[in-house]
Write a protein that holds these residues in place. Structure first.
Motif, PDB file in Angstrom:
ATOM      1  N   GLU A   1       1.020  -1.264  -0.082  1.00 41.06           N
ATOM      2  CA  GLU A   1      -0.038  -0.024   0.122  1.00 41.06           C
ATOM      3  C   GLU A   1       0.972   1.325  -0.159  1.00 41.06           C
ATOM      4  N   PRO A   2       0.519   2.075  -0.506  1.00 38.77           N
ATOM      5  CA  PRO A   2       1.241   3.284  -0.656  1.00 38.77           C
ATOM      6  C   PRO A   2       1.348   4.375   0.998  1.00 38.77           C
ATOM      7  N   ALA A   3       1.195   3.322   2.030  1.00 34.48           N
ATOM      8  CA  ALA A   3       1.642   4.087   3.318  1.00 34.48           C
ATOM      9  C   ALA A   3       3.174   4.428   3.153  1.00 34.48           C
ATOM     10  N   GLU A   4       3.401   5.501   3.767  1.00 37.63           N
ATOM     11  CA  GLU A   4       4.738   6.054   3.941  1.00 37.63           C
ATOM     12  C   GLU A   4       5.354   6.380   5.436  1.00 37.63           C
ATOM     13  N   THR A   5       6.530   5.967   5.453  1.00 38.24           N
ATOM     14  CA  THR A   5       6.972   5.843   6.883  1.00 38.24           C
ATOM     15  C   THR A   5       7.862   7.186   6.915  1.00 38.24           C
ATOM     16  N   THR A   6       7.711   7.927   7.877  1.00 39.84           N
ATOM     17  CA  THR A   6       8.578   9.033   8.057  1.00 39.84           C
ATOM     18  C   THR A   6       9.895   8.557   8.829  1.00 39.84           C
ATOM     19  N   VAL A   7      11.229   8.867   8.716  1.00 39.29           N
ATOM     20  CA  VAL A   7      12.286   8.349   9.101  1.00 39.29           C
ATOM     21  C   VAL A   7      13.007   9.758   9.483  1.00 39.29           C
ATOM     22  N   GLN A   8      13.390   9.823  10.728  1.00 37.25           N
ATOM     23  CA  GLN A   8      14.181  10.882  11.530  1.00 37.25           C
ATOM     24  C   GLN A   8      15.459  10.341  11.741  1.00 37.25           C
ATOM     25  N   THR A   9      16.655  11.151  11.651  1.00 36.58           N
ATOM     26  CA  THR A   9      17.807  10.921  12.295  1.00 36.58           C
ATOM     27  C   THR A   9      18.098  11.598  13.045  1.00 36.58           C
ATOM     28  N   TRP A  10      18.647  11.011  14.250  1.00 39.60           N
ATOM     29  CA  TRP A  10      19.339  11.782  15.418  1.00 39.60           C
ATOM     30  C   TRP A  10      20.907  11.439  15.211  1.00 39.60           C
ATOM     31  N   ARG A  11      21.520  12.602  15.548  1.00 38.44           N
ATOM     32  CA  ARG A  11      23.067  12.602  15.431  1.00 38.44           C
ATOM     33  C   ARG A  11      23.634  12.361  16.898  1.00 38.44           C
ATOM     34  N   ILE A  12      24.600  11.458  17.069  1.00 33.91           N
ATOM     35  CA  ILE A  12      25.305  11.636  18.302  1.00 33.91           C
ATOM     36  C   ILE A  12      26.826  11.787  17.914  1.00 33.91           C
ATOM     37  N   GLY A  13      27.611  12.754  18.661  1.00 33.22           N
ATOM     38  CA  GLY A  13      28.801  13.143  18.610  1.00 33.22           C
ATOM     39  C   GLY A  13      29.583  12.550  19.785  1.00 33.22           C
ATOM     40  N   LEU A  14      30.686  11.546  19.240  1.00 31.92           N
ATOM     41  CA  LEU A  14      31.397  10.660  20.129  1.00 31.92           C
ATOM     42  C   LEU A  14      32.886  11.273  20.498  1.00 31.92           C
ATOM     43  N   GLU A  15      33.155  11.370  21.771  1.00 27.98           N
ATOM     44  CA  GLU A  15      34.422  11.733  21.791  1.00 27.98           C
ATOM     45  C   GLU A  15      35.710  10.615  21.537  1.00 27.98           C
ATOM     46  N   GLU A  16      34.895   9.538  21.228  1.00 32.09           N
ATOM     47  CA  GLU A  16      35.959   8.357  21.006  1.00 32.09           C
ATOM     48  C   GLU A  16      35.884   7.753  19.969  1.00 32.09           C
ATOM     49  N   ILE A  17      36.731   6.843  19.169  1.00 31.40           N
ATOM     50  CA  ILE A  17      36.666   6.039  18.242  1.00 31.40           C
ATOM     51  C   ILE A  17      35.678   4.616  18.359  1.00 31.40           C
TER      52      ILE A  17
END
Ligand code: 6CS
Length: 383
Positions: A34-50
């Motif tokens: 069906e043409p149902a659409e999913t909204t995808v958000q991106t949250w970003r995390i800044g790491l102090e480490e590798i």
């Protein structure tokens, strides 16, 4: 990725390409759907480490939990150390809302002075799990003084993440404060750490994380302070002869959000964040213990570095010198920070008293059991 050759540079932010505030619209993959659409958000995390670090493992599990709890509506993307610039660049970006989430540890003292509380030596118990529980007890983690200190800098503290004991490295054994005499030891950039190591007799020197390997290799630094996993993954141990375990402090980071972003989350998303950070408390404790143990094995297998464990008497000499630094902290951060230090010390005292009572109880129960067994034996012998 190894960052050992003194690089940091200002990595250009390619954040626009990574999504973020603008939700993406993903169409379902099957043509028949069906043409149902999913909204995808991106949250970003800044790491102090590798990659491979405690912060990376935390971020990866947080991403998994958030994805599950939001039924795939949110994807969390990790930016390991180096990708967003240096340490303070990460804090600037989360304050400005260019990224939603980040970790902040020793260098965060310049942004949130009260966070230097986590750099104090000999304040917590000798048990890492107890410390993790104390720091994440809502009485501390959600204490209005802590929350306000972060809010004042457009941040919101979500979780306090101990990453293992801070272990000294040097080219000689350090057992007494005299051994520190004149030693250029690298500290993260906060005044409290400089005061602490000056009190121990050393010469504290600040340097960016990504520059430490060459700093030690070139002899600009005589020593370093890191949890074991970092001594290994950044190759620091390869340019030092001794690892010294004084258990004077744990490496403690705060997992934090941009305040406006956090406060603007829908109820459902906020709950997803709040639940995830609570679920992560025991998880990350186990991960950090495992990583630190495994990495110590790698270090000892791959080098002839010597391990020095301070005795209680040797530790006591450093503890004594660290006590006046508590007053320095109170002077530096004012009443709010000082109150927070008292809250923490009270929680530690409470945990230690409870631990001692439980130990006493267990000893008494053991003694009673032993007595009962002896009586039974005597009775059996008489019969
Ligand atoms: O020493 C430092 O600067 C860094 N060390 C670790 C283990 N994590 C982040 C921090 O900035």
């Amino acid at each position: 990725m190894k960052l050992r050759n003194g690089f940091i540079g200002m990595a250009a932010l390619a954040l626009a390409a990574c999504g973020g505030d603008e939700p993406e619209t993903a169409a379902p993959e099957t043509a028949a759907a069906e043409p149902a659409e999913t909204t995808v958000q991106t949250w970003r995390i800044g790491l102090e480490e590798i990659e491979g670090s405690v912060q990376y493992e935390y971020g990866a599990k947080f991403a998994e939990l958030i994805n599950e709890k939001t039924d795939g509506e949110v994807e969390v993307k990790l930016f390991p150390y180096g990708q967003l610039g240096g340490l303070t660049d990460i804090y600037d970006q989360v304050q400005a809302g260019a990224i939603e989430l980040a970790f902040g540890s020793g260098f965060l003292g310049g942004t949130v002075p009260e966070s230097q509380l986590f750099s104090l030596n000999f304040v917590l118990t000798d048990d890492e799990q107890t410390n993790t529980e104390i720091l994440n007890d809502p009485a501390f983690r959600q204490h209005p003084d802590l929350v306000e200190a972060f809010n004042e800098r457009d941040l919101h503290p979500l979780a306090i993440v101990p990453e293992g004991w801070q272990v000294w490295s040097a080219n000689k054994a350090i057992r007494t404060p005299e051994d520190f005499d004149g030693m250029a030891i690298r500290t993260m950039d906060n005044r409290l750490l400089r005061e602490t190591y000056s009190a121990y007799g050393a010469d504290p020197t600040t340097m960016e994380y990504g520059e430490l390997f060459s700093g030690m290799q070139l002899g600009q630094l005589d020593g370093n302070i890191q949890p074991v996993f970092a001594h290994q993954e950044m190759d620091f141990y390869q340019v030092q002869d001794y690892l010294i375990f004084a258990n004077q402090a744990q490496f403690i980071a705060t997992f934090m959000a941009n305040q406006d972003w956090y406060e603007g989350l829908s109820q459902e998303y906020k709950e997803a964040v709040d639940e995830s950070v609570v679920e992560l408390i025991p998880y990350i404790h186990d991960v950090q213990e495992r990583l630190n143990e495994e990495r110590l094995d790698i270090i000892t297998e791959n080098s002839d570095i010597e391990l020095v464990y301070l005795t209680p008497e040797e530790r006591a000499a450093f503890r004594e010198l660290s006590l006046p630094v508590r007053d320095t902290f109170a002077e530096m951060v004012g009443e709010r920070g000082a109150r927070l230090m008292t809250v923490l010390i009270d929680l530690v005292d409470e945990a230690e008293t409870q631990g001692a009572t439980e130990e006493e109880g267990a000893e008494m129960a053991e003694a009673t059991e032993a007595e009962d067994a002896t009586m039974e034996e005597t009775e059996a012998a008489v019969e």
